[in-house]
Enzyme design. Sequence first.
Site, short mmCIF file in Angstrom:
data_model
loop_
_atom_site.label_atom_id
_atom_site.label_comp_id
_atom_site.label_asym_id
_atom_site.label_seq_id
_atom_site.Cartn_x
_atom_site.Cartn_y
_atom_site.Cartn_z
N THR A 181 -23.66 47.50 -52.21
CA THR A 181 -23.17 48.27 -53.40
C THR A 181 -23.29 47.25 -54.52
O THR A 181 -23.14 46.03 -54.41
CB THR A 181 -21.22 48.52 -53.10
N VAL B 140 -26.82 51.18 -57.10
CA VAL B 140 -26.10 51.75 -55.89
C VAL B 140 -24.69 51.58 -56.24
O VAL B 140 -24.09 50.72 -56.15
CB VAL B 140 -26.43 50.83 -54.56
N LEU B 141 -24.01 52.77 -56.04
CA LEU B 141 -22.68 52.72 -56.33
C LEU B 141 -21.54 52.79 -55.18
O LEU B 141 -20.47 52.59 -55.38
CB LEU B 141 -22.25 53.98 -57.32
N SER B 142 -22.21 53.10 -54.09
CA SER B 142 -21.28 53.01 -52.87
C SER B 142 -21.99 52.27 -51.63
O SER B 142 -23.14 51.96 -51.79
CB SER B 142 -21.01 54.25 -52.65
N GLY B 143 -21.12 51.99 -50.41
CA GLY B 143 -21.82 51.25 -49.38
C GLY B 143 -22.36 52.16 -48.43
O GLY B 143 -22.39 51.77 -47.02
#
Length: 187
Positions: A58, A47-50
């Site tokens: 993240t 997971v690269l973002s919120g």
Amino acid sequence: MKIMWRWMKKTLSFLSVLLIVILAVFVIAVKASGGEPTVFNHQIKTVLSGSMEPAFQTGSIIAIELTKDAREYSKGDVITFKDKNKNLVTHRVVEAKRVKQEAVYKTKGDNNDGPDLDPVLSKNVVGEYTGFTIPYAGYVLNYASSKTGSALLMFVPGMLVFLYAVISIRHSIIEFKNEQETAPPNQ
């Protein structure tokens, strides 16, 4: 007390070797698969973002089941898809409909204010989130995928196995010498 100490040493040794083997297999699997190992039709993604917080943070890793028929998803399902820039995105389906025999999904990140601008075509769906997540483990996965990380994660377990072997051999030699010194002389 001495028996308990031996038992603890053996247990710790076993767990250390198991950890080393797991690390080595993990790095080899990541490298062999190009960073996306598939096991029983499931892949691990970072997971690269919120955008999906609080469902997953993240830097977490999530498991997705690769899609067989992308037309079967409905409102509330969390899917991973390729956006128009070919980036992987994992968002929740807020609307599913059919347009000329193809499923089209409107998606939204749980933490986003509104739905995604572009609809998702069924052919762009990669898989569905299985509900399995490990917080912050994605940072390790990304590091293991880098050249430096994979070299380090292969070198460290190898060095630990080597040191464990040296210590075990040294310990065996000391025990053998002690037995020889305390043994009665042969007649």
